[in-house]
Design an enzyme around this catalytic site. Structure first.
Site, PDB file in Angstrom:
ATOM      1  N   HIS A  82       0.835  -1.200   0.000  1.00  0.00           N
ATOM      2  CA  HIS A  82       0.000   0.000   0.000  1.00  0.00           C
ATOM      3  C   HIS A  82       0.875   1.257   0.000  1.00  0.00           C
ATOM      4  O   HIS A  82       0.612   2.218  -0.727  1.00  0.00           O
ATOM      5  CB  HIS A  82      -0.922  -0.044   1.226  1.00  0.00           C
ATOM      6  N   GLU A 105       2.207   1.835  -3.354  1.00  0.00           N
ATOM      7  CA  GLU A 105       1.164   2.426  -4.207  1.00  0.00           C
ATOM      8  C   GLU A 105       1.137   3.953  -4.034  1.00  0.00           C
ATOM      9  O   GLU A 105       1.054   4.705  -4.999  1.00  0.00           O
ATOM     10  CB  GLU A 105      -0.194   1.818  -3.849  1.00  0.00           C
ATOM     11  N   HIS A 106       1.206   4.414  -2.786  1.00  0.00           N
ATOM     12  CA  HIS A 106       1.183   5.865  -2.552  1.00  0.00           C
ATOM     13  C   HIS A 106       2.427   6.554  -3.095  1.00  0.00           C
ATOM     14  O   HIS A 106       2.368   7.660  -3.613  1.00  0.00           O
ATOM     15  CB  HIS A 106       1.073   6.154  -1.052  1.00  0.00           C
ATOM     16  N   GLU A 165      -5.385   7.484   6.364  1.00  0.00           N
ATOM     17  CA  GLU A 165      -6.345   6.587   5.713  1.00  0.00           C
ATOM     18  C   GLU A 165      -6.747   5.473   6.685  1.00  0.00           C
ATOM     19  O   GLU A 165      -7.913   5.117   6.809  1.00  0.00           O
ATOM     20  CB  GLU A 165      -5.684   5.993   4.466  1.00  0.00           C
TER      21      GLU A 165
HETATM   22 ZN   LIG Z   1      -4.159   4.550   0.186  1.00  0.00          ZN
END
Ligand SMILES: [Zn+2]
Length: 1078
Positions: free
Chosen positions: A70, A73-74, A164
């Protein structure tokens, strides 16, 4: 093979199975680096899009660094060698009406964007006159070629991940899903915590001496490879052009020949972990029973899909079903069932979920037994081919008439689907259609639903016994234990019960009468689709709007009936009665309407802002049959005491749960309430509910249905005569008296005079939520003032990207940062919403500072950028509806609003085109700029009860002093954060709970406790000037006004004047197409 110098593209297939109305063309190709791409040419699309799905996700995270995939991904978006500026991609997209997003799933990470599909000269795009898709693909591809993982963006992005995660902490679907994962086999990656947080991705690894940026780069190097990537590109350009672009930009991606990710060695739920029951405590007041069974691996069974046969029967809600039976007992509010895949190489899971009533919770063991009785019934009946044929027939019809999905959604979904082992010809239809009846496989699937092969979870805030444990990542309290022997005996008995001892009333469903047989569509070519519907009946009782579909050519229709009545919103009490009435109608129709739903025909009975709202939509063949039953049920509803009690309890919980939602989802209702002349918020409704009786609802129903004015809209594959007949059916079934026009309700909003400066505050109900929230709203003017509308829309377009970039990306105020237009019934405004751990007054100072900078940005904007913004907005406004329901929705908005402004988009655009920068500067300085004496502001503050941000930072420091291993530190951090926050900033108490926890729970040696306590005292002392935390800041005021705190809402509203009501922008007679009266 196509040659392009030395490189070549392999054609995989261009013969995809498509829906009958699909005018897109498709081609699947493979690049020399083994990247597979689906190219889509769509001659009509407003937006071009692309999506890249990479076959790696959180299942590949290293055990001691949850969230890696994750985080990657960022970080992937943060600059590339070719385009080193961190937001180059976003800026480019935003300048061309685009957006982008990404998500990380368990075995894949998906990146996607959309952008204007036509070049700026508005001509059809081609290789020599490319649309903005070309520039977007160039920037996008670089993420997979040479990303920089810019070091100076690392902290910020990890905080974004952290935020998040915080956003999800109080959300039950995250909490319960993670609980299921955390309780699964630690040897299978299903157990991973996928989001990650600052602790797992930074604090703890750094404490172990790890350079986390290197780690992310290493992850990228290890797992990202062209042969694991699936790309979908959709545009207006011809396929050959798209193919050339894909070859040019994506061939550079390195192919490392990595094997596809598979996990064949362990099961998430091994035999030893089955036969257990888990009781879990939700945040929301909900009650659920959940059974999960290790199931078949259906990855290769796309032709037969045995789980669909089983879930069709087990999840059925018609006569004879599990649901019909347990509902008749008063035990259930809802049911779902179906199988889901875990990952490649691992069997899937069959899931059975029931939303229980209070009584159902007490009787949960009986519910489980009913489930197994039904399974026994299925076991002794051979799989029925006619049932499969019914399913297959409907699946075929649905696929044949499937309407286009919006470009970005299509690319995102299909790129993920491409990871599945489907024949490429079936990429679009693969798992939608059913192709083969296989009784043997169905039996194999059924054989998985055994008493020795499941786990049970009961979700409820009050359960037998007490909560013994806390889930590590979300803090969900739970207890887990073996299913008691006597209960298991009963289950086994039910599962092996002979036909003679089945529960009476359980049986297979009957043939479905709703399956459409007439699917003809009369296609009449039109030059231009009509923008507005016509009025085909208009008298004192009813006005009927009608449009024969001239765009989509599907055998479907939508029918809406709005019953306007002044009594529903006359009081909060009436609103509650009306709501209960609609809930009871739907409840009574559940068994009957289930077959219709299976056959693609839905209905709704609910409330809208003018009264009762009825809608029936789907395949038009049997639409009238369902409508008639809905109307009869409304008219003849027998308000049964037992059903009333269940529905009332459910509504009461619904109100309470509404207040536990994330703050940003609630806040708009309060702004709406404070800006409308008449409105009710949930607290008012909740207060009325206890006093409502079945008799009260009966009386109210009579009154409600006895007098009204009806507005009807019929849209789709129906003729004018059908529209009139359906209207007659409504009239003759409900038989209401005429409500004279003078009594039709008029909705009005409040007018905020120049210089208004109001604040309204509310404390969040959810004690555990750490997020504050602000809605900052500026009044602009009357909705019917088109020029005001045009300017506000353009302001929205200009603000969107810089607002997100400044307040979310740079300042990291919170995960939810939003700016946009906010319209009430009759007025127009502009708003910001931020949900954050920082207080609302602080957020307000940040918004005002941003607006001051924005003023300068607009003034300094060059002509090209300004014109680009206008163009972007115009493209958005003129976007055509993509499917029938969307067009119905647009028309209905105009009818319902009572402006009947069907050409609003075209009229807006005509006014946006001539706008100059000077116009916008003047508009901004008058209505928006914080120092303008003319602007009118209302700020809604939500104050969280729980505190956290200070502690997160402090806790990390504190935990560092303890030298724990990674798992233990996360647990300690979670526990300590909760315990220390609960001490209410009292240092004495804090030290006490800290001592107690370290000594008894963590069993830390004495000398370490001392160090920790000293460290804490120091941290506590420093907390006062912690970064960005403002305790009691007073809100800013730079235009000389003093903010007025609203403490008496009635008094506040009484002090304002109200707007004019909505009136048709054209005389309605212009729309009339009535038959001559006889
Ligand atoms: Zn995210």
């Amino acid at each position: 093979m196509r040659e392009d110098g030395l490189r070549s593209v392999e054609l995989v297939t261009d013969r995809l199975e498509t829906p009958s109305l699909d005018d897109r063309t498709y081609r699947v190709v493979r690049l020399p680096n083994q990247l597979e791409a689906l190219l889509v040419h769509d001659p009509q699309t407003d937006k071009a899009s692309a999506a890249m799905d990479v076959n790696v996700g959180s299942f590949s995270d290293e055990d001691d660094m949850p969230g890696m995939a994750h985080a990657v991904e960022h970080l992937l978006f943060m600059g590339t060698k070719k385009y080193p500026v961190e937001n180059a991609y976003h800026q480019y997209l935003s300048a061309h009406s685009g957006t982008s997003n990404a998500y990380t799933a368990s075995t894949s990470t998906n990146y996607h964007f959309e952008v204007s599909a036509k070049p700026s000269n508005d001509e059809e795009p081609s290789g020599t006159n490319p649309s903005p898709l070309l520039g977007a693909l160039d920037r996008f591809a670089q993420f997979f070629v040479e990303p920089l993982f810019l070091a100076n963006t690392l902290d910020r992005e990890l905080r974004a991940v952290d935020s998040e995660n915080k956003k999800n902490l109080q959300a039950d679907q995250w909490r319960l899903h993670q609980l299921e994962k955390s309780l699964s086999n630690p040897k299978h990656p299903f157990c991973h915590f996928s989001t990650g947080n600052l602790e797992t991705l930074k604090t703890l690894p750094e404490a172990r001496g790890i350079n986390v940026r290197d780690k992310f780069i290493e992850f990228y190097e290890k797992h990202y490879s062209a042969n694991r990537m699936k790309l979908c590109v959709l545009g207006r350009e011809p396929l050959d052009v798209l193919e050339a672009w894909v070859l040019e930009y994506f061939s550079e991606i390195k192919n490392k020949d990595l094997a596809p990710n598979r996990w064949p060695d362990a099961f998430p739920f091994p035999q030893t972990d089955l036969g257990v029951q888990c009781f879990a405590k939700p945040v929301m007041d909900s009650r659920e029973l959940n059974l999960i069974f290790p199931f078949l691996d259906e990855d290769l069974l796309y032709e037969t899909q045995p789980s669909r046969y089983l879930s069709h029967l087990i999840g059925h809600e018609g006569p004879g079903s599990i649901m019909a039976y347990i509902k008749s007992k008063g035990w259930a509010n809802g049911l779902t069932s179906g199988a889901w895949p875990v990952c490649a190489g691992t069997p899937g899971v069959f899931d059975f979920q029931i939303r229980l009533t209070e009584e159902g919770l007490k009787e949960y063991k009986e519910v489980v037994k009913v489930f197994f009785h039904y399974v026994a019934l299925l076991q002794e009946t051979e799989p029925q081919e006619w049932i499969f044929e019914e399913q297959r027939g409907m699946a075929d019809v649905d696929f044949r008439f499937r309407q286009k999905t919006q470009s970005l959604r299509f690319a995102t979904k299909i790129s993920a689907e491409m990871q599945k082992p489907l024949p490429r010809e079936w990429l679009l239809s693969g798992r939608s259609r059913l192709r083969k009846f296989d009784a043997k496989l169905i039996k194999q699937g059924l054989a998985c639903l055994r008493p020795d092969n499941f786990r049970m979870t009961i979700v409820s805030r009050d359960v037998p016994g007490k909560w013994e444990k806390k889930e590590k990542w979300y803090g969900t309290e739970y207890t887990v234990e073996p299913i008691p022997a006597d209960f298991l005996e009963d289950i086994k008995k039910a599962a092996s019960s002979p036909a003679t001892s089945h529960i009476p009333g359980l049986h297979l469903p009957h043939k479905n009468q709703f399956i459409p047989t007439k699917l003809e569509v009369e296609k009449k070519e039109v030059k231009e689709p009509a923008l507005a519907p016509r009025i085909v009946r208009n008298d004192r009782l009813v006005r009927t709007w009608y449009k024969k579909d001239d765009t989509f050519w599907v055998p479907k229709a939508n029918l809406i009936v709005s019953c306007k009545s002044p009594i529903i919103y006359a009081s909060a009490g009436n609103s509650v009665k009306a709501r209960l009435f609609t809930d009871l109608v739907r409840d009574a129709l559940e068994e009957y309407s289930y077959d219709a739903e299976l056959a693609g025909l839905q209905y709704s009975v609910s409330l809208d802002s003018r009264g009762l709202f009825i809608e029936v939509s789907g395949y038009n063949d049997k639409l009238a049959v369902l409508l008639e039953q809905v109307l009869i049920t409304m008219r003849d509803l027998n308000v049964r005491e037992d059903r009333f009690a269940i529905i009332k309890e459910r509504l009461s919980r619904g109100y309470r749960n509404w207040e536990l939602q994330p703050p940003w989802q609630q806040i708009g209702d309060y702004t709406g309430w404070l800006t409308a002349e008449h409105d009710h918020v949930v607290e008012e409704l909740e207060a009325e509910l206890p006093g409502v009786t079945p008799e009260g609802v009966r009386v109210f129903r009579e009154e409600l249905l006895s007098q009204m004015h009806m507005e009807v809209y019929v849209h789709g594959n129906l003729y004018k005569e059908d529209a009139l007949k359906l209207t007659d059916m409504v009239e003759s079934t409900l038989k209401p008296r005429i409500l004279p026009k003078e009594q039709w309700p008029i909705r009005r909003s409040l007018i905020f005079p120049p210089g208004s400066n109001y604040i309204w505050k509310k404390t969040l109900k959810d004690e555990a939520n750490v997020n504050h929230c602000i809605e900052y709203w500026l009044y602009v003017g009357d909705k019917s003032d088109r020029l005001i509308r045009a300017k506000t829309l353009l302001l929205d377009q200009i603000t969107h990207e810089p607002c997100f970039d400044q307040l979310r990306t740079k300042e990291q105020l919170g995960y939810i940062v939003y700016s946009g237009v906010r319209a009430s019934s009759t007025t127009y405004g502009f708003r910001f919403i931020i949900q954050s751990e920082k207080t609302a007054p602080y957020l307000e100072t940040r918004i005002e500072l941003f607006l001051e900078t924005l003023a300068k940005t607009i003034e300094a904007m060059n002509d090209t950028d300004f014109e680009n913004n206008k163009r972007s907005l115009i493209v958005k406004r003129l976007e055509k509806p993509k499917y029938l329901d969307q067009e119905t929705g647009r028309h209905w908005n105009q009818i319902h609003s009572e402006y009947y402004d069907f050409e609003s988009a075209q009229r807006d655009v005509a006014l946006i085109k001539p706008l100059t920068k000077a116009d916008m500067v003047e508009f901004f300085n008058h209505y928006i700029h914080p120092s303008s004496p003319h602007r009118a502001k209302l700020a809604v503050y939500f104050e969280a009860q729980a505190k956290s941000d200070v502690s997160t930072k402090q806790i990390s420091e504190l935990v560092k002093t303890l030298d724990l291993d990674s798992d233990a530190s996360v647990q300690a951090a979670t526990d300590l954060q909760a315990k220390l926050s609960a001490a209410g900033q009292d240092e004495g108490k804090e030290v006490e709970v800290l001592n107690d926890y370290l000594l008894h729970s963590l069993k830390v040696p004495e000398n370490k406790i001392e160090t920790a306590v000293e460290a804490w005292k120091k941290l506590h002392a420093e907390s006062g000037d912690a970064e960005g935390v403002v305790k009691d800041a007073s809100p800013p005021s730079s235009n000389g006004t003093t903010p007025a705190i609203i403490d008496d809402v009635r008094n506040f509203k009484a002090g304002l004047t109200v707007s004019a009501g909505a009136r048709p922008v054209k005389d309605l007679s212009e729309y009339e197409e009535l038959d001559a009266k006889l």
